[in-house]
Design an enzyme around this catalytic site. Structure first.
Site, PDB file in Angstrom:
ATOM      1  N   SER A 196       0.764  -1.272   0.313  1.00  0.00           N
ATOM      2  CA  SER A 196       0.200   0.105   0.044  1.00  0.00           C
ATOM      3  C   SER A 196       0.853   1.279   0.045  1.00  0.00           C
ATOM      4  O   SER A 196       2.139   1.220   0.613  1.00  0.00           O
ATOM      5  CB  SER A 196      -0.941   0.099   1.158  1.00  0.00           C
ATOM      6  OG  SER A 196      -1.422   1.375   1.312  1.00  0.00           O
ATOM      7  N   TYR A 207      -1.929  -0.443  10.507  1.00  0.00           N
ATOM      8  CA  TYR A 207      -2.091  -0.939   9.016  1.00  0.00           C
ATOM      9  C   TYR A 207      -0.671  -0.285   8.481  1.00  0.00           C
ATOM     10  O   TYR A 207      -0.107  -0.920   7.799  1.00  0.00           O
ATOM     11  CB  TYR A 207      -3.231  -0.016   8.442  1.00  0.00           C
ATOM     12  CG  TYR A 207      -3.242  -0.318   6.867  1.00  0.00           C
ATOM     13  CD1 TYR A 207      -4.161  -1.695   6.539  1.00  0.00           C
ATOM     14  CD2 TYR A 207      -3.111   0.634   6.065  1.00  0.00           C
ATOM     15  CE1 TYR A 207      -3.912  -1.944   5.078  1.00  0.00           C
ATOM     16  CE2 TYR A 207      -3.424   0.510   4.738  1.00  0.00           C
ATOM     17  CZ  TYR A 207      -3.838  -0.900   4.191  1.00  0.00           C
ATOM     18  OH  TYR A 207      -3.892  -1.048   2.881  1.00  0.00           O
TER      19      TYR A 207
END
Length: 260
Positions: free
Chosen positions: A144, A157
């Site tokens: 990501s 995350y």
């Protein structure tokens, strides 16, 4: 189909195969000629995704697995001994909590790392040996853009995606000499249910509306928008068309890492 990516004769395993991004990957890989195996925890979602592929003339198989659980991954590997998996797409992951670090419980933190990092390790550990024996294969880890820039209130995350980049580069150095290419693909925020959920939680935390949260987030990208699942899937095909790519991370974030 990307005319430069011919995957006929290859079998691709996609984790998180029942979600929007997993479906997009499976569809693109199938269009390029691959037989696809969709893996995930939601049996109904997997079956629906596979049915769409077979309806379009592709070959698809499903298998239920929790990639964060060693015993589940071992069972998956045993179940698929008849398959020659030469392409592993580690797409499964969780978004985790949206809150300040001091309010995050240890179990919440561990859940994110179990899915986003340990799951990738377990899947690579299970499916790498046949690739090494064959002297060829591809592993693409879905990271990501959040692993490369701050994302407030999302520490587990972002930390997990940073860890995944390190895993990718190190594993590439280990297995590249034996013919297996390991790379990562880092999307920006992909339009879909997960981002809708994040925008709702951000709105609750900050007092804005979900629409305002989305506009604020999108404004950080050079192109001023989110990315679409099919764009990420096309990027995956492009990566597979570059045989010299190994230990690399491809950014597909609409310019989210560009300076403000």
């Amino acid at each position: 189909m990307n005319p430069h990516t011919d995957l006929h004769g290859r079998t691709a395993l996609i984790t998180g195969g029942g979600g929007p991004l997993g479906r997009a990957f499976a569809s693109s890989l199938s269009d390029a000629g691959a037989r696809v195996i969709l893996v995930g925890r939601d049996e109904a979602a997997l079956a629906d995704a596979a049915a769409r592929i077979t309806k379009e003339g592709g070959e698809a198989r499903t298998a239920v697995c929790d990639v964060s659980a060693p015993e589940s991954v071992r069972a998956l590997s045993s179940q698929l001994t008849d398959e020659n998996v030469s392409l592993l797409v580690n797409n499964a992951g969780v978004a985790g909590p949206v809150k300040p670090l001091v309010d995050i419980e240890p179990d919440e933190w561990d859940d994110v790392f179990a899915a986003n990092v340990r799951g990738v390790y377990l899947m690579c550990r299970a499916f790498l040996p046949p690739m090494l024996t064959a002297g060829r294969g591809d592993i693409v880890n879905i990271a990501s853009v959040s692993g490369k820039r701050p994302l407030l209130h999302r520490t587990p995350y972002t930390a997990s995606k940073m860890a995944l980049l390190g895993l990718t580069r190190t594993l590439a150095g280990e297995v590249g000499p034996q013919g297996v290419a390991v790379n990562s693909l880092s999307p920006g925020p992909v339009r879909g249910p997960r981002m809708d959920r994040n925008f709702r939680l951000t709105a609750q935390l900050t007092g804005c509306t979900p629409e305002e949260a989305e506009r604020d987030f999108a404004s950080r990208a050079a192109l001023g928008r989110l990315v679409e699942a099919d764009e990420v899937a096309r990027a995956l095909l492009a990566m597979l068309a570059m045989p010299g790519l190994c230990g690399a991370d491809i950014d597909l974030s609409a310019g989210m890492i560009a300076p403000a």
